[in-house]
Design a protein around this motif. Structure first.
Motif, PDB file in Angstrom:
ATOM      1  N   GLY A  96      -0.605 -22.711  -1.818  1.00  0.00           N
ATOM      2  CA  GLY A  96      -1.868 -23.368  -2.138  1.00  0.00           C
ATOM      3  C   GLY A  96      -3.095 -22.680  -1.583  1.00  0.00           C
ATOM      4  N   GLN A  97      -2.909 -21.713  -0.692  1.00  0.00           N
ATOM      5  CA  GLN A  97      -4.051 -21.009  -0.126  1.00  0.00           C
ATOM      6  C   GLN A  97      -4.465 -19.845  -1.008  1.00  0.00           C
ATOM      7  N   GLU A  98      -5.700 -19.408  -0.800  1.00  0.00           N
ATOM      8  CA  GLU A  98      -6.182 -18.204  -1.461  1.00  0.00           C
ATOM      9  C   GLU A  98      -5.873 -17.015  -0.555  1.00  0.00           C
ATOM     10  N   VAL A  99      -5.401 -15.958  -1.158  1.00  0.00           N
ATOM     11  CA  VAL A  99      -5.062 -14.752  -0.391  1.00  0.00           C
ATOM     12  C   VAL A  99      -5.947 -13.609  -0.856  1.00  0.00           C
ATOM     13  N   ASN A 100      -6.533 -12.925   0.094  1.00  0.00           N
ATOM     14  CA  ASN A 100      -7.365 -11.761  -0.200  1.00  0.00           C
ATOM     15  C   ASN A 100      -6.777 -10.530   0.487  1.00  0.00           C
ATOM     16  N   ILE A 101      -6.457  -9.532  -0.288  1.00  0.00           N
ATOM     17  CA  ILE A 101      -5.910  -8.285   0.246  1.00  0.00           C
ATOM     18  C   ILE A 101      -6.935  -7.194   0.000  1.00  0.00           C
ATOM     19  N   THR A 102      -7.375  -6.570   1.081  1.00  0.00           N
ATOM     20  CA  THR A 102      -8.399  -5.535   0.956  1.00  0.00           C
ATOM     21  C   THR A 102      -7.782  -4.154   1.075  1.00  0.00           C
ATOM     22  N   CYS A 103      -8.281  -3.260   0.280  1.00  0.00           N
ATOM     23  CA  CYS A 103      -7.794  -1.883   0.241  1.00  0.00           C
ATOM     24  C   CYS A 103      -8.995  -0.952   0.391  1.00  0.00           C
ATOM     25  N   SER A 104      -8.838   0.077   1.180  1.00  0.00           N
ATOM     26  CA  SER A 104      -9.907   1.062   1.304  1.00  0.00           C
ATOM     27  C   SER A 104      -9.519   2.341   0.588  1.00  0.00           C
ATOM     28  N   HIS A 105     -10.485   2.924  -0.072  1.00  0.00           N
ATOM     29  CA  HIS A 105     -10.282   4.195  -0.800  1.00  0.00           C
ATOM     30  C   HIS A 105     -11.574   4.987  -0.695  1.00  0.00           C
ATOM     31  N   ASN A 106     -11.772   5.557   0.480  1.00  0.00           N
ATOM     32  CA  ASN A 106     -13.051   6.170   0.820  1.00  0.00           C
ATOM     33  C   ASN A 106     -13.427   7.356  -0.055  1.00  0.00           C
ATOM     34  N   ASN A 107     -12.435   8.111  -0.525  1.00  0.00           N
ATOM     35  CA  ASN A 107     -12.772   9.313  -1.297  1.00  0.00           C
ATOM     36  C   ASN A 107     -12.496   9.135  -2.782  1.00  0.00           C
ATOM     37  N   ILE A 108     -12.747   7.944  -3.269  1.00  0.00           N
ATOM     38  CA  ILE A 108     -12.556   7.686  -4.688  1.00  0.00           C
ATOM     39  C   ILE A 108     -13.550   8.523  -5.498  1.00  0.00           C
ATOM     40  N   ALA A 109     -13.073   9.081  -6.606  1.00  0.00           N
ATOM     41  CA  ALA A 109     -13.920   9.926  -7.443  1.00  0.00           C
ATOM     42  C   ALA A 109     -14.659   9.074  -8.477  1.00  0.00           C
ATOM     43  N   THR A 110     -15.687   9.668  -9.048  1.00  0.00           N
ATOM     44  CA  THR A 110     -16.573   8.941  -9.960  1.00  0.00           C
ATOM     45  C   THR A 110     -15.830   8.300 -11.125  1.00  0.00           C
ATOM     46  N   ASN A 111     -14.839   8.994 -11.676  1.00  0.00           N
ATOM     47  CA  ASN A 111     -14.157   8.496 -12.868  1.00  0.00           C
ATOM     48  C   ASN A 111     -12.879   7.716 -12.568  1.00  0.00           C
ATOM     49  N   ASP A 112     -12.562   7.524 -11.297  1.00  0.00           N
ATOM     50  CA  ASP A 112     -11.314   6.843 -10.940  1.00  0.00           C
ATOM     51  C   ASP A 112     -11.417   5.333 -11.120  1.00  0.00           C
ATOM     52  N   TYR A 113     -10.343   4.746 -11.635  1.00  0.00           N
ATOM     53  CA  TYR A 113     -10.208   3.301 -11.703  1.00  0.00           C
ATOM     54  C   TYR A 113      -9.352   2.809 -10.552  1.00  0.00           C
ATOM     55  N   ILE A 114      -9.479   1.535 -10.241  1.00  0.00           N
ATOM     56  CA  ILE A 114      -8.686   0.908  -9.192  1.00  0.00           C
ATOM     57  C   ILE A 114      -7.730  -0.076  -9.855  1.00  0.00           C
ATOM     58  N   THR A 115      -6.459   0.049  -9.507  1.00  0.00           N
ATOM     59  CA  THR A 115      -5.434  -0.781 -10.130  1.00  0.00           C
ATOM     60  C   THR A 115      -4.557  -1.414  -9.057  1.00  0.00           C
ATOM     61  N   TRP A 116      -4.155  -2.639  -9.305  1.00  0.00           N
ATOM     62  CA  TRP A 116      -3.254  -3.352  -8.394  1.00  0.00           C
ATOM     63  C   TRP A 116      -1.975  -3.720  -9.141  1.00  0.00           C
ATOM     64  N   TYR A 117      -0.860  -3.509  -8.426  1.00  0.00           N
ATOM     65  CA  TYR A 117       0.454  -3.854  -8.956  1.00  0.00           C
ATOM     66  C   TYR A 117       1.159  -4.782  -7.978  1.00  0.00           C
ATOM     67  N   GLN A 118       2.087  -5.561  -8.537  1.00  0.00           N
ATOM     68  CA  GLN A 118       2.953  -6.438  -7.750  1.00  0.00           C
ATOM     69  C   GLN A 118       4.388  -5.969  -7.960  1.00  0.00           C
ATOM     70  N   GLN A 119       5.169  -5.925  -6.890  1.00  0.00           N
ATOM     71  CA  GLN A 119       6.559  -5.527  -7.033  1.00  0.00           C
ATOM     72  C   GLN A 119       7.483  -6.458  -6.267  1.00  0.00           C
ATOM     73  N   PHE A 120       8.496  -6.962  -6.978  1.00  0.00           N
ATOM     74  CA  PHE A 120       9.562  -7.731  -6.361  1.00  0.00           C
ATOM     75  C   PHE A 120      10.722  -6.785  -6.059  1.00  0.00           C
ATOM     76  N   PRO A 121      11.593  -7.149  -5.136  1.00  0.00           N
ATOM     77  CA  PRO A 121      12.729  -6.281  -4.808  1.00  0.00           C
ATOM     78  C   PRO A 121      13.563  -5.924  -6.036  1.00  0.00           C
ATOM     79  N   SER A 122      13.899  -4.668  -6.137  1.00  0.00           N
ATOM     80  CA  SER A 122      14.767  -4.146  -7.203  1.00  0.00           C
ATOM     81  C   SER A 122      14.185  -4.348  -8.603  1.00  0.00           C
ATOM     82  N   GLN A 123      12.874  -4.440  -8.694  1.00  0.00           N
ATOM     83  CA  GLN A 123      12.217  -4.511  -9.999  1.00  0.00           C
ATOM     84  C   GLN A 123      11.109  -3.475 -10.067  1.00  0.00           C
TER      85      GLN A 123
END
Lengths: 113, 112
Positions: A15-42
């Motif tokens: 029921g809580q909200e979860v915030n996960i922060t990621c740093s990517h200091n040297n991201i290039a101008t044309n780079d996109y940011i993507t998030w994935y979720q992975q369960f064990p063995s999938q």
């Protein structure tokens, strides 16, 4: 290639909200940011992708500040089934086409009752 | 809708034996295709990618090779497996330059 840094693990309750922060200091101008979720063995499951500002879909929101050196994945009202590893990635276009996603170790999210 | 298949799901092979893992994509044409390997407790490492039939690029020198004999088929091979080849192998597809990759269910390989 842009390297990403995110917490190794996080704990939350249902029921809580979860915030996960990621740093990517040297991201290039044309780079996109993507998030994935992975369960064990999938295979990783696509969650959300963005370039700047805020992106929202049916499962999550992605907040990207103006300098794009970090991003925050927000999961509203998590449940036990959200227990998984979450990866933050920055894509890098490959010579001749294609897109290289560099995976780090991810954030292990554990949701409890 | 698009689907991606991998087989086998699990494989146990002796050291020195050959390997062939197959990945196929349905519901799209001319996808970019990728092979990744994931060691236990680690992130994914890109092994090969392909932007078209017969076009293979290798990211990491290793005991493996890849081929793309058809538009939506991607094969990972080895002539002689090593113990270090054990891991979770994932195939992914992507619409040309769209930058969202979609992963298959994976193949768990154990080399003994």
């Amino acid at each position: 290639l842009a390297k990403t840094t995110q917490p190794i693990s996080m704990d939350s309750y249902e029921g809580q909200e979860v915030n996960i922060t990621c740093s990517h200091n040297n991201i290039a101008t044309n780079d996109y940011i993507t998030w994935y979720q992975q369960f064990p063995s999938q295979g990783p499951r696509f969650i959300i992708q963005g370039y700047k500002t805020k992106v929202t879909n049916e499962v999550a929101s992605l907040f990207i500040p103006a300098d794009r050196k970090s991003s925050t994945l927000s999961l509203p009202r998590v449940s036990l089934s959200d227990t998984a590893v979450y990866y933050c990635l920055v894509g890098h276009l490959l010579t001749g086409g294609g897109n290289k996603l560099t995976f780090g170790t991810g954030t292990q999210l554990k949701v409890e009752l | 809708s698009q689907t991606i298949h991998q087989w086998p799901a699990t494989l146990v092979q002796p050291v020195g034996s050959p390997l062939s893992l197959e990945c196929t994509v349905e519901g799209t044409s001319n996808p970019n295709l990728y092979w990744y390997r994931q060691a236990a407790g680690r992130g994914l490492q890109l092994l090969f990618y392909s932007v078209g039939i017969g076009q293979i690029s290798s990211e990491v020198p290793q005991n493996l090779s890849a081929s793309r004999p058809q538009d939506r088929q991607f094969i990972l091979s080895s002539k002689k497996l090593l113990l270090s080849d054990s891991g979770f192998y994932l195939c992914a597809w992507e619409r040309d330059r769209q930058e969202t990759q979609y992963f298959g269910p994976g193949t768990r390989l154990l080399v003994l």
